[in-house]
Scaffold this motif. Sequence first.
Motif, mmCIF file in Angstrom:
data_model
loop_
_atom_site.group_PDB
_atom_site.id
_atom_site.type_symbol
_atom_site.label_atom_id
_atom_site.label_comp_id
_atom_site.label_asym_id
_atom_site.label_seq_id
_atom_site.Cartn_x
_atom_site.Cartn_y
_atom_site.Cartn_z
ATOM 1 N N MET A 139 0.843 -1.175 0.000
ATOM 2 C CA MET A 139 0.000 0.000 0.000
ATOM 3 C C MET A 139 0.884 1.233 0.000
ATOM 4 S SD MET A 139 -2.820 1.179 2.781
ATOM 5 C CE MET A 139 -1.863 2.147 3.902
ATOM 6 N N CYS A 140 0.447 2.259 -0.714
ATOM 7 C CA CYS A 140 1.171 3.523 -0.644
ATOM 8 C C CYS A 140 0.223 4.583 -0.106
ATOM 9 C CB CYS A 140 1.739 3.905 -2.008
ATOM 10 S SG CYS A 140 0.526 4.326 -3.233
ATOM 11 N N SER A 141 0.764 5.755 0.230
ATOM 12 C CA SER A 141 -0.047 6.775 0.889
ATOM 13 C C SER A 141 -1.218 7.220 0.030
ATOM 14 C CB SER A 141 0.811 7.968 1.268
ATOM 15 O OG SER A 141 1.419 8.518 0.123
ATOM 16 N N SER A 142 -1.074 7.135 -1.314
ATOM 17 C CA SER A 142 -2.184 7.559 -2.165
ATOM 18 C C SER A 142 -3.369 6.600 -2.066
ATOM 19 C CB SER A 142 -1.731 7.686 -3.627
ATOM 20 O OG SER A 142 -1.340 6.427 -4.125
ATOM 21 N N ASP A 143 -3.181 5.422 -1.467
ATOM 22 C CA ASP A 143 -4.284 4.471 -1.282
ATOM 23 C C ASP A 143 -5.101 4.745 -0.022
ATOM 24 O OD1 ASP A 143 -3.475 3.064 -3.582
ATOM 25 O OD2 ASP A 143 -2.068 1.864 -2.423
ATOM 26 N N LEU A 144 -4.570 5.546 0.896
ATOM 27 C CA LEU A 144 -5.289 5.817 2.144
ATOM 28 C C LEU A 144 -6.577 6.603 1.903
ATOM 29 C CD1 LEU A 144 -2.387 6.710 4.590
ATOM 30 C CD2 LEU A 144 -3.801 4.655 4.583
ATOM 31 N N PHE A 145 -6.487 7.679 1.116
ATOM 32 C CA PHE A 145 -7.671 8.508 0.892
ATOM 33 C C PHE A 145 -8.825 7.715 0.277
ATOM 34 C CE2 PHE A 145 -10.003 11.015 -2.299
ATOM 35 C CZ PHE A 145 -10.845 11.677 -1.430
ATOM 36 N N PRO A 146 -8.628 7.022 -0.860
ATOM 37 C CA PRO A 146 -9.781 6.299 -1.424
ATOM 38 C C PRO A 146 -10.300 5.193 -0.519
ATOM 39 C CG PRO A 146 -7.787 5.790 -2.650
ATOM 40 C CD PRO A 146 -7.446 6.901 -1.714
ATOM 41 N N THR A 147 -9.402 4.594 0.269
ATOM 42 C CA THR A 147 -9.835 3.536 1.193
ATOM 43 C C THR A 147 -10.730 4.119 2.280
ATOM 44 O OG1 THR A 147 -7.798 2.291 0.811
ATOM 45 C CG2 THR A 147 -9.045 1.759 2.800
ATOM 46 N N LEU A 148 -10.259 5.175 2.950
ATOM 47 C CA LEU A 148 -11.044 5.782 4.027
ATOM 48 C C LEU A 148 -12.343 6.389 3.504
ATOM 49 C CD1 LEU A 148 -8.151 7.424 6.077
ATOM 50 C CD2 LEU A 148 -9.394 5.303 6.591
ATOM 51 N N ALA A 149 -12.277 7.031 2.336
ATOM 52 C CA ALA A 149 -13.483 7.638 1.759
ATOM 53 C C ALA A 149 -14.523 6.576 1.434
ATOM 54 C CB ALA A 149 -13.131 8.429 0.497
ATOM 55 N N GLU A 150 -14.089 5.444 0.870
ATOM 56 C CA GLU A 150 -15.049 4.388 0.539
ATOM 57 C C GLU A 150 -15.611 3.729 1.793
ATOM 58 O OE1 GLU A 150 -15.637 0.436 -2.276
ATOM 59 O OE2 GLU A 150 -13.768 1.592 -2.425
ATOM 60 N N LEU A 151 -14.766 3.536 2.810
ATOM 61 C CA LEU A 151 -15.269 2.957 4.054
ATOM 62 C C LEU A 151 -16.293 3.880 4.714
ATOM 63 C CD1 LEU A 151 -11.950 1.495 5.534
ATOM 64 C CD2 LEU A 151 -13.925 0.179 4.733
ATOM 65 N N ALA A 152 -16.071 5.200 4.620
ATOM 66 C CA ALA A 152 -16.969 6.165 5.258
ATOM 67 C C ALA A 152 -18.255 6.387 4.476
ATOM 68 C CB ALA A 152 -16.247 7.498 5.445
#
Length: 199
Positions: A1-14
């Motif tokens: 995982m790279c840092s650019s994967d954090l935003f779409p992951t958290l946004a989709e979970l939320a």
Amino acid sequence: MCSSDLFPTLAELATKRPVPECQFGGHQREAPFCTMGKSLEPLIHAAREGTVEFSRERLPPHFTAAYSQDNRDHHEADDENPSDCLTGRGNCTMGYSVVSYVRGHEFRYTEWVRYQRHAPKWEQVLGAELYDHTNDIESINVVGSLKYRKVVTFMRTLLRRGPLKGGGWGPWQTAQDQESLGAELEQQEAALAHEALLQ
């Protein structure tokens, strides 16, 4: 995982909705909302359900390499004098790195290149680094060693192909760039595998 994967992951979970991926080409700059990352929500969901056991071989193609980009400005940037890398004035050196596996060994390869008008000048390489993580914790740069010649060629192509994500390296890269370098990578992987069989 790279840092650019954090935003779409958290946004989709939320929100329970995926963030659209950026497309290749210059229109990325005008896109109102997109991500260059990949959501890990499907992997998280599968792990929760007990349907996925972690294994590097089972990772999707965009998770087989980690990419990073690091600028080296030639002066200290501040509010009144913004970064040359940010303004695109051209007095900028950018480091592009990839970490991946070749023949069961983890490597990091970096190229330091001129960066002008918001794009790397791959033909103006100022320096390169290759570290074999199985033998060393990045204290010996083996980029010039004949033993690693084919690894350097493979990692250079992998680096320049860029991330297999929406938009790749950025607005200057096209889908055709990625496809042609992808074909080169397949040939180089086959050559590396053949060489490993002969050893």
